[in-house]
Design an enzyme around this catalytic site. Structure first.
Site, short mmCIF file in Angstrom:
data_model
loop_
_atom_site.label_atom_id
_atom_site.label_comp_id
_atom_site.label_asym_id
_atom_site.label_seq_id
_atom_site.Cartn_x
_atom_site.Cartn_y
_atom_site.Cartn_z
CD GLU A 181 -2.20 1.89 -3.60
OE1 GLU A 181 -3.31 2.19 -4.05
OE2 GLU A 181 -1.89 2.05 -2.40
CG ASP A 223 -1.85 1.13 1.32
OD1 ASP A 223 -2.73 1.21 0.46
OD2 ASP A 223 -1.71 1.95 2.25
#
Length: 873
Positions: free
Chosen positions: A513, A476
Site C-alpha cells: 500500500e 501493509d
C-alpha cells in the site's frame, strides 16, 4: 510526574515527561531553545532515574555542559532528519561525548539556564539518532538464536540496558555486553527447544523509572502458547520439515506481470468448511488437503490461471487467544435472526475480544508463526504446520504471498503486549516532537528509518523467504516505510541463491500500500515508499485509481451510493443527489473511463492515449486523481490492479449499495463480472479478494477486521450467500445503517446458488482468457505503449485493442485481441475495429449465453449489455 517551576522568573514549561530534544551524534544534541546563545545548557543523566525539576534546576544524577553551535545542524544530519530543521545545535566536548555509552543507560534530560542561572526550560531526550550513530555495527550481527555446531547463542540488542539476563528453562543466565550494544550468551546443545525470555534492566520513560522487564525476544522464530516465552529453535532442524519439503518446489511464475493473486484469510478459508476435519478447520493444515471444498475451489482457480495466494498475516498476532478451547463464540442462534437485524452484531460484539478471529494487523512477533492457526499452539507444531500449508499451496499450483505489517506494533511502552519498547525504550517507534509514540497507522508506529528497526524488518522477511519458502510479500501501509528501506530489502532478497539459501530471492515479488498520509506524509521525514516514488524499483503498489473509477467514490465517502463506471453512474442512476446532475454524471463517467483505460494499460506515468473526456491525447501522469497524477508506474509490474480487497466493502456489497435497488439479480451478477474484467484483462499484476468470484458478501461490513466468523464466513460450495446476515458491527458501520437496512432486508438482493455458480464460472473464464495470451501480460512499458490502444466508444464502454503486428512478437498465435467492456444496460457497437474478428474460444465455448450473442462485422463488433467480450484474430 516531575514538578514544574511555577515562579515568575521563567516562562518555560520545564517538563521531563516530554522528550523535545534529540541526541543525534555522540557530540550533538538538537533542541528548540529561543535565544540559545544567551545562557548555558546542560545534559543531565541518572542511572537511578531520579532526575527532577525544582524551582531552580534539574536535580539528581550527573551533568555535562552543552555548547550552543551557531552553525546549526550539519547538512548530513539534516538530510537524515529533515523534520528537525528548525532546531538549534548543541555540542558536547570530546570528554563528555566519550561517556555517551554510559550516559545512555540512564534517564536523560537537557536543561537551559538564563545568564543569571535561573532555569528556563528542561525536557527529556530522544535517543534513536545517537544509538544508530554509536552502534551501527550491530546491524551486521545475527540476533535472536544463532547456531554453530549444534550449540545456540542468544543475542539481543539492548544498548541502553544496565543489565540483561537470559532466563532459559526457568534458570537465569547472565549475558555479556558487547561493544555494539548487543548482549550475548552461548549455551549448550541441551538448550534446544527450551523456553527463554530476557530480563532487561533499563530506564523506561513511560514508567518514569528504572525497571526490570521480563520480555520475549524481538527476533523470536518460535513461541510458547499465547507468546508467553520464546523458544530456542533451529529452523534448519529436519524434524521441522514436512515429508517431501525439499521436493515440492513452487510453481514457476516467470515475470511479475504473469502473477494473478487471490487474497485469503487463513481462518476464513476453512472455519466453516465441513469437508475439512473438524480439528483442522481454521488452521494451516486445511491447506494441506487435496479433496476439500476449499482446496477444490483453489485448484479450479489455479487450473484456470490463478497462480498466487496472498495470506493475511500469519505472524504472531497480539489479539487472538491461541488456545482453541478458550476462544469465545457468540451465544446466539445467528442464522435464525432477521437479515436486517441489529442482534447479530450485538452477539458478535459481546465475544469478539476473546474469540478466535482477527485479520491480524496487530503484530506481536514479526518472525514467528501465529499459534491460533496451529492445531497445537505450544512448541514447534506451528512451524511445521505453516510449512505444510505452504507446501500444500505449492502442490496445488499456487505460489504464496504473506501480508506483513512492519509499520506498527500492537502496543508500546510498558503495556502487556509491548515487546520492542521493553528492550530498547524509545528506539523502535516513531516519536512526535514531544516524544510521544505516533499512531497514524492505527497503532504504535514503528520507525524503520532507524537502523535496527530496518534490520528487524529485513531479517524477518529473509527468514520467511528462506526458511518457509514464501514467494512474495505484501507490505501493509508501505508508504510509512522509506524508499531506502524497500530498496535495501529488495537488494537483500536478490542476494538469496538456490545453492546457498534454497531460494532464488530475485523471484520474490514485493508490493504494498503506497499511501501517503500521517506524520511521514509528503516525505516529511524521508523519501517514502509511496506510489509516485516506486517507479523504476520493480516494487508494486495498489492502484486505487482503477478501484475508485470502477466502484465509484472512495473508501471514506459519507454517502456509500456514489456510483462509478462499473456501478452505473450515468447509465443506471440510483437517484442519490451525491451523484449530481446528468451533465455532471456524464463528465464524471468520462473521467472514470480515462482512469479505467489507464489502469488497464498498467497505470503507467508515460502511457499516452486518447482521453474519453477531451478527445485529445493525454499522458498517464497528466490525468488527475483527487489532485494527484493518476499514472505513476514506470513499468507494468509496479501496478497491482484491484477492485476489492479485505479492506472496505466487498465488490458485491459495493454494487448492492450503488446500483439502483430495482436492478435484477441477473444484471447484478453481470456487473460483478464486468467490474472484475477491468482487472483480469488489464496490464500489470492482477489481484482479487477471495470469494469475489462467487459474489462474496460481508453483509455490507466495510471493516470486518474483528467482526468474527459470522460476518467473514465464505461458502466454497456456493450453497448459501452471506448477504443479509444482519446489520454489520456498529462501531465502523452505524453511520451507514440507514442505507444498509432496507437493502439487507430485501430478499431479492441475496444471490442464490445459481447466481453464485454463474459468477464463478464467468470469473474462471476471465482467468482462462488472461492466461491464453501474453498480450494481456506485456512485460515492459515500451511494449504496452506499442501494442495497447483504445478505440472510440460511447460513455460506459471501454474498447481496448492489443495489436501484435507492431513491436516484438508477444503471441505467435494471434495478430490482435480486442476487449470490449460494456458496462451499460444496452448492446453497444464499437466501430473502427477492422475485420476478421471472432469471439475468444473461451467465451465461445463458455457457459455465458449472453456473451455468445456478440457479433462481428467488417469494421465493427456488437457487444451485449453488461458484458465484457473478448475477440481475437
Amino acid at each position: 510526574m516531575a514538578p514544574r517551576r511555577t515562579t515568575p522568573s521563567t516562562d518555560a514549561a520545564a517538563d521531563l515527561t516530554q522528550a523535545r530534544a534529540h541526541w543525534l551524534r555522540a557530540d550533538l544534541v538538537a533542541w528548540d531553545v529561543p535565544d540559545a546563545g544567551n545562557g548555558t545548557h546542560r545534559l543531565h543523566w541518572s542511572q537511578q532515574g531520579d532526575l527532577a525539576v525544582d524551582a531552580e534546576a534539574v536535580t539528581g544524577g550527573s551533568s555535562v555542559p552543552l555548547t550552543h553551535d551557531p552553525a546549526g545542524l550539519p547538512a548530513d544530519v539534516l538530510a537524515q532528519f529533515p523534520h528537525l530543521g528548525g532546531l538549534q545545535a548543541f555540542r558536547l566536548d570530546p570528554s563528555a561525548a566519550a561517556l555517551a555509552g554510559e550516559i545512555l543507560t540512564g534517564q536523560l534530560a537537557v536543561a537551559s539556564y538564563a545568564p543569571d542561572g535561573t532555569l528556563r526550560d528542561a525536557t527529556g531526550v530522544q535517543v534513536p539518532g545517537v544509538l544508530d550513530h554509536l552502534y551501527a555495527d550491530a546491524a551486521d550481527r545475527g540476533l535472536g538464536v544463532t547456531w554453530r555446531g549444534g550449540t545456540p547463542t542468544l543475542a539481543v540488542w539492548a544498548p541502553t540496558a544496565q543489565d540483561v539476563t537470559a532466563v532459559v528453562g526457568g534458570k537465569g543466565v547472565p549475558m555479556e555486553r558487547q561493544r555494539d550494544g548487543t548482549w550475548t550468551v552461548t549455551g549448550s546443545p541441551s538448550w534446544k527447544d527450551a523456553a527463554y525470555t530476557y530480563e532487561v534492566r533499563v530506564w523506561a520513560p513511560s514508567a518514569r523509572a528504572v525497571v526490570t522487564n521480563r520480555v520475549t525476544d524481538p527476533w523470536s522464530v518460535a513461541l510458547t502458547t499465547n507468546s508467553a516465552q520464546s523458544l530456542v529453535v533451529d529452523l534448519s532442524d529436519p524434524a521441522l520439515a514436512p515429508a517431501g519439503w525439499a521436493d515440492t518446489p513452487p510453481p514457476v511464475i516467470a515475470r511479475p506481470v504473469d502473477r494473478t493473486i487471490y487474497e485469503l484469510h487463513v481462518r476464513d478459508f476453512s472455519i466453516g468448511d465441513e469437508t475439512v476435519p473438524e480439528g483442522e478447520r481454521g488452521t494451516y493444515l486445511a491447506f494441506d488437503h487435496d479433496d476439500t471444498a476449499g482446496m477444490r475451489h483453489l485448484r479450479h482457480l489455479a487450473e484456470a490461471g490463478l497462480n498466487t495466494v496472498h495470506l493475511l498475516p500469519v505472524f504472531d498476532i497480539a489479539t487472538i487467544e491461541e488456545r482453541r478451547a478458550a476462544q469465545l463464540v457468540p451465544d446466539c442462534d445467528l442464522a435464525s435472526l432477521p437479515p436486517d437485524s441489529e442482534r447479530q452484531q450485538e452477539c458478535v460484539e459481546a465475544v469478539r475480544a476473546g474469540d478466535g478471529f482477527n485479520w491480524g494487523y496487530d503484530p506481536l512477533h514479526y518472525t514467528a508463526p501465529e499459534g491460533s492457526y496451529a492445531t497445537d499452539p505450544e512448541g514447534t507444531r506451528r512451524t511445521l504446520e505453516l510449512r505444510r500449508m505452504v507446501q500444500g499451496l505449492h502442490r496445488a499450483g499456487l505460489q504464496v504471498v504473506l501480508d506483513v505489517v512492519y509499520n506498527h506494533t500492537a502496543a508500546d511502552g510498558q503495556a502487556e503486549r509491548s515487546v520492542l519498547d521493553k528492550v530498547v525504550p524509545g528506539y523502535y517507534h516513531r516519536l512526535d516532537a514531544a516524544g510521544r509514540v505516533e499512531s497514524s497507522t492505527c497503532c504504535s508506529n514503528t520507525a524503520t528509518e532507524h537502523r535496527m528497526m530496518e534490520k528487524l524488518m529485513i531479517d524477518s522477511v529473509l527468514t520467511w523467504a528462506r526458511d518457509y519458502r514464501v514467494d512474495g510479500f505484501r507490505f501493509d501501509l508501505m508508504g510509512h516505510h522509506s524508499l531506502e528501506n524497500m530498496t535495501r530489502l529488495r537488494a537483500a532478497l536478490d542476494s538469496l541463491t538456490v545453492s546457498r539459501d534454497g531460494v532464488d530471492g530475485r523471484t520474490v515479488y514485493l508490493y504494498g500500500e503506497g499511501w501517503n498520509f500521517g506524520e511521514v506524509a509528503d516525505d516529511a521525514r524521508f523519501v517514502q515508499a509511496t506510489q509516485r516514488h516506486l517507479a523504476g524499483t520493480g516494487i508494486g503498489s495498489f492502484n486505487d485509481r482503477l478501484r475508485d473509477a470502477v466502484r465509484g467514490g472512495g473508501p471514506f465517502d459519507e454517502d456509500p451510493r456514489v456510483q462509478g463506471f462499473g456501478s452505473g453512474l450515468l447509465t443506471d442512476p440510483n437517484g442519490a443527489e451525491v451523484n449530481g446532475t446528468p451533465e455532471e454524471r456524464r463528465a464524471q463517467l468520462l473521467h472514470q473511463q480515462d482512469l479505467v483505460k489507464l489502469g488497464m494499460a498498467g497505470n503507467l506515468a508515460d502511457f499516452r492515449f486518447t482521453s474519453s473526456r477531451t478527445g485529445q491525447e493525454v499522458r498517464g501522469a497528466d490525468v488527475d486523481h483527487d489532485g494527484r497524477p493518476a499514472g505513476y508506474a514506470a513499468e507494468p509490474s509496479e501496478t497491482v490492479a484491484y477492485v476489492d480487497a479485505h479492506d472496505n466493502e466487498t465488490l458485491w456489497d459495493s454494487l448492492a449499495l450503488k446500483l439502483p435497488r430495482a436492478t435484477p439479480m441477473a444484471d447484478r451478477v453481470r456487473m460483478n463480472t464486468v467490474s472484475l474484467s477491468t482487472v483480469a484483462l488489464g496490464q500489470g499484476v492482477v489481484f482479487w479478494h477471495a470469494g469475489t468470484d462467487l459474489l462474496r458478501s460481508k453483509s455490507l461490513d466495510r471493516n470486518s477486521y474483528d467482526s468474527g466468523d459470522w460476518f467473514n464466513r465464505v461458502d466454497w460450495q456456493r450453497r448459501e450467500n452471506t448477504f443479509g446476515s444482519g446489520l454489520p458491527p456498529r462501531a465502523d458501520n452505524e453511520d451507514k445503517w440507514v442505507f444498509m437496512r432496507p437493502l439487507l432486508g430485501d430478499p431479492a438482493l441475496r444471490p442464490d446458488a445459481a447466481a453464485m455458480d454463474e459468477a464463478h464460472q464467468r470469473a474462471l473464464d476471465l482467468l482462462r482468457i488472461r492466461s491464453s495470451s501474453r498480450l494481456f501480460r506485456l512485460g515492459s512499458a515500451r511494449a504496452v505503449q506499442e501494442k495497447v490502444s483504445f478505440l472510440d466508444a460511447v460513455p460506459g464502454v471501454v474498447a481496448m485493442l492489443l495489436d501484435d503486428t507492431v513491436g516484438a512478437d508477444a503471441d505467435p498465435d494471434r495478430d490482435a485481441i480486442l476487449v470490449v467492456v460494456n458496462a451499460t444496460p444496452q448492446p453497444q457497437v464499437v466501430s473502427g475495429t477492422g475485420a476478421r474478428w471472432s469471439l475468444h474460444p473461451v467465451q465461445a465455448a463458455g457457459g455465458d449465453a449472453v456473451v455468445r450473442g456478440s457479433t462481428v462485422a467488417d469494421d465493427a463488433v456488437t457487444v451485449p449489455a453488461r458484458t465484457t467480450a473478448v475477440f481475437e484474430r
